[in-house]
Write a protein that holds these residues in place. Structure first.
Motif, PDB file in Angstrom:
ATOM      1  N   UNK A 253     -37.915 126.227  10.854  1.00 57.76           N
ATOM      2  CA  UNK A 253     -38.852 127.337  11.033  1.00 57.76           C
ATOM      3  C   UNK A 253     -39.360 127.856   9.697  1.00 57.76           C
ATOM      4  N   UNK A 254     -40.682 128.091   9.624  1.00 60.68           N
ATOM      5  CA  UNK A 254     -41.291 128.759   8.472  1.00 60.68           C
ATOM      6  C   UNK A 254     -42.014 130.004   8.962  1.00 60.68           C
ATOM      7  N   UNK A 266     -45.065 132.670  12.761  1.00 56.03           N
ATOM      8  CA  UNK A 266     -43.883 131.808  12.714  1.00 56.03           C
ATOM      9  C   UNK A 266     -44.260 130.407  13.178  1.00 56.03           C
ATOM     10  N   UNK A 267     -43.895 129.392  12.391  1.00 56.54           N
ATOM     11  CA  UNK A 267     -44.222 128.003  12.714  1.00 56.54           C
ATOM     12  C   UNK A 267     -42.944 127.206  12.912  1.00 56.54           C
ATOM     13  N   UNK A 268     -42.880 126.489  14.037  1.00 57.47           N
ATOM     14  CA  UNK A 268     -41.729 125.653  14.367  1.00 57.47           C
ATOM     15  C   UNK A 268     -42.056 124.207  14.008  1.00 57.47           C
ATOM     16  N   UNK A 269     -41.388 123.687  12.986  1.00 57.56           N
ATOM     17  CA  UNK A 269     -41.659 122.324  12.520  1.00 57.56           C
ATOM     18  C   UNK A 269     -41.195 121.259  13.518  1.00 57.56           C
ATOM     19  N   UNK A 270     -40.329 121.642  14.451  1.00 52.91           N
ATOM     20  CA  UNK A 270     -39.794 120.669  15.401  1.00 52.91           C
ATOM     21  C   UNK A 270     -40.648 120.536  16.653  1.00 52.91           C
ATOM     22  N   UNK A 271     -41.679 121.365  16.812  1.00 58.72           N
ATOM     23  CA  UNK A 271     -42.515 121.310  18.014  1.00 58.72           C
ATOM     24  C   UNK A 271     -43.278 119.990  18.043  1.00 58.72           C
ATOM     25  N   UNK A 273     -43.857 118.156  21.685  1.00 62.43           N
ATOM     26  CA  UNK A 273     -44.419 117.950  23.018  1.00 62.43           C
ATOM     27  C   UNK A 273     -45.539 118.949  23.281  1.00 62.43           C
ATOM     28  N   UNK A 274     -46.432 118.588  24.195  1.00 62.20           N
ATOM     29  CA  UNK A 274     -47.584 119.444  24.476  1.00 62.20           C
ATOM     30  C   UNK A 274     -47.194 120.817  25.025  1.00 62.20           C
ATOM     31  N   UNK A 275     -45.983 120.953  25.554  1.00 63.30           N
ATOM     32  CA  UNK A 275     -45.554 122.254  26.059  1.00 63.30           C
ATOM     33  C   UNK A 275     -44.733 123.046  25.046  1.00 63.30           C
ATOM     34  N   UNK A 276     -44.418 122.440  23.894  1.00 60.26           N
ATOM     35  CA  UNK A 276     -43.620 123.130  22.873  1.00 60.26           C
ATOM     36  C   UNK A 276     -44.467 124.169  22.143  1.00 60.26           C
ATOM     37  N   UNK A 277     -43.942 125.378  21.980  1.00 63.93           N
ATOM     38  CA  UNK A 277     -44.634 126.421  21.217  1.00 63.93           C
ATOM     39  C   UNK A 277     -44.449 126.130  19.725  1.00 63.93           C
ATOM     40  N   UNK A 278     -45.559 125.887  19.024  1.00 62.35           N
ATOM     41  CA  UNK A 278     -45.504 125.598  17.595  1.00 62.35           C
ATOM     42  C   UNK A 278     -45.710 126.862  16.751  1.00 62.35           C
TER      43      UNK A 278
END
Length: 431
Positions: A253-254, A266-271, A273-278
């Motif tokens: 996370x950044x 907030x940005x999730x580097x692990x997102x 899949x199309x349903x993942x919140x980035x």
């Protein structure tokens, strides 16, 4: 006499023209036996070696997985295409489901009952006498050819259609009560088929799921961010503008904090899949104030839309930009009103802007694709988001369309900071 060995191979793939319907292709000597089992599981023949599973509850991947498991138990060989396997592994949910208290299994039970009613009507086992617009949904009265509950009232449509709790002893009694309830709204015969019902029936008949007019051109695909684009944009944000400070509390996370201390992204580097919140973006009423509104953006969201939100938060317009409906009207998007929401669809149906006035968490939705439940990407904005930002998003979404004939939208008086110029989409990050 011993049974013949189950020497048949069945390959399951997503239907190319109607997502998420499934095509089963059979081969080898005992394929007729495999096809018989598939028929019992809801598949219908569309050719000598092909069968299709098309449902109005959109649960084809789930039931395909169960069918494949049963076939393997009978000794048949099965193969599932990787794209279909991804759909099987994804636990999606219906958007704006009217029964939020239901568990996922209970939602499937409701859908299965709606599927049974649909099949009974299609096969002539349930005859619909009358229908009416009940205000919130479509209602109908019908009679079964056999069974205990022979004369019933139905409500809603597609995956939500159900029988009411009351069954009637005679057809005349059921029709009289229907007239009493719905009065002048009553119309003869069944209601017109919904778009989904038409598509399902055409697929089961071995025909294309769209009309002649719709098949004159291939369906357009919504714009989607390529792998690495979000990473490149985030890097450019910190490299070119000192107003955003970078924190990385966790490896995945950044956090980007604006110097005003009222905006946080907030940005999730692990997102992936199309349903993942980035992205999760929020604005606050002061450095230690209450949150004013929040937006979440999934992994495939085009970078220009992310840029539009952060651009607005860094330098809000000094003059009102009007309502997003004005922007979409000028861009020739198609409006549609529903009982609880209003939608605007792009001319090529690849992007939809939706407003649900009575919702709090997801009052505004912007997504890629015709169907929210299978959207390529989604932006959800809570109540409290400024209309000027919504207008900016609507304008940016309209600009994503490739058509050169799109009318020029009304200009928005929003200054564009240099640091938010388009960042090059190069090199996906490897970890």
């Amino acid at each position: 006499m011993p049974y013949a060995p189950a020497d048949a191979h069945v390959r399951f793939t997503l239907h190319p023209d109607h997502h998420p319907a499934v095509i089963a292709t059979t081969s080898r000597p005992t394929s007729d036996a495999a096809r018989s089992h598939l028929h019992d599981l809801g598949f219908r023949s569309t050719g000598p070696t092909t069968m299709v599973l098309a449902r109005i509850d959109r649960e084809e991947p789930y039931y395909t997985a169960k069918a494949a498991e049963q076939l393997r138990q009978y000794g048949f060989t099965t193969e599932i295409d990787p794209a279909l396997q991804e759909e099987i592994d994804t636990e999606w949910t219906w958007a704006n489901y009217p029964m939020p208290w239901c568990t996922r299994d209970e939602i499937r039970e409701v859908g299965a009952e709606a599927q049974r009613i649909h099949d009974d009507i299609a096969a002539g086992r349930l005859i619909i006498h009358l229908h009416a617009d009940g205000g919130q949904n479509t209602v109908a009265v019908g009679s079964y050819a056999t069974g205990v509950r022979r004369h019933v009232h139905l409500h809603s449509e597609n995956h939500l259609r159900q029988e009411t709790d009351i069954a009637f002893d005679t057809e005349a009694e059921a029709i009289a009560e229907f007239h009493r309830l719905y009065s002048v709204a009553v119309r003869p015969g069944p209601a017109p088929l919904t778009d989904l019902e038409q598509a399902v029936r055409q697929l089961l008949a071995g025909k294309p799921p769209a009309t002649t007019e719709q098949t004159s051109a291939p369906a357009a695909e919504p714009p989607v961010a390529e792998p690495g684009e979000h990473e490149a944009f985030l890097a450019a944000l910190f490299d070119k503008e000192r107003q955003w400070e970078k924190y990385r509390p966790f490896d995945e996370t950044t956090i980007a904090s604006h110097e005003s201390l009222t905006v946080r992204a907030e940005f999730d580097h692990e997102a992936r899949h199309r349903t993942d919140v980035a992205w999760t973006i929020a604005e606050y009423d002061g450095p230690v104030g209450e949150r004013l509104w929040q937006a979440t953006l999934t992994a495939g969201t085009p970078v220009p839309l992310i840029r539009a939100i952060l651009q607005y938060l860094d330098a809000p317009p000094l003059v009102s930009a009007g309502h997003p409906d004005d922007v979409l009207h000028d861009a020739a998007w198609h409006p549609a009103s529903h009982p609880a929401r209003t939608t605007w669809a792009a001319p090529d149906r690849t992007i939809v802007f939706e407003s649900t006035p009575h919702a709090v968490a997801d009052r505004w939705l912007l997504y890629g694709g015709e169907d929210l439940d299978r959207a390529a990407w989604t932006i959800r904005l809570s109540a409290g988001v400024p209309h000027t930002l919504l207008a900016q998003l609507a304008n940016t979404a309209a600009d994503l369309l490739p058509s050169p004939t799109r009318p020029t939208p009304r200009p928005l008086p929003t200054p564009i900071p240099q640091f938010l110029a388009a960042a090059p989409a190069q090199g996906a990050r490897s970890r």
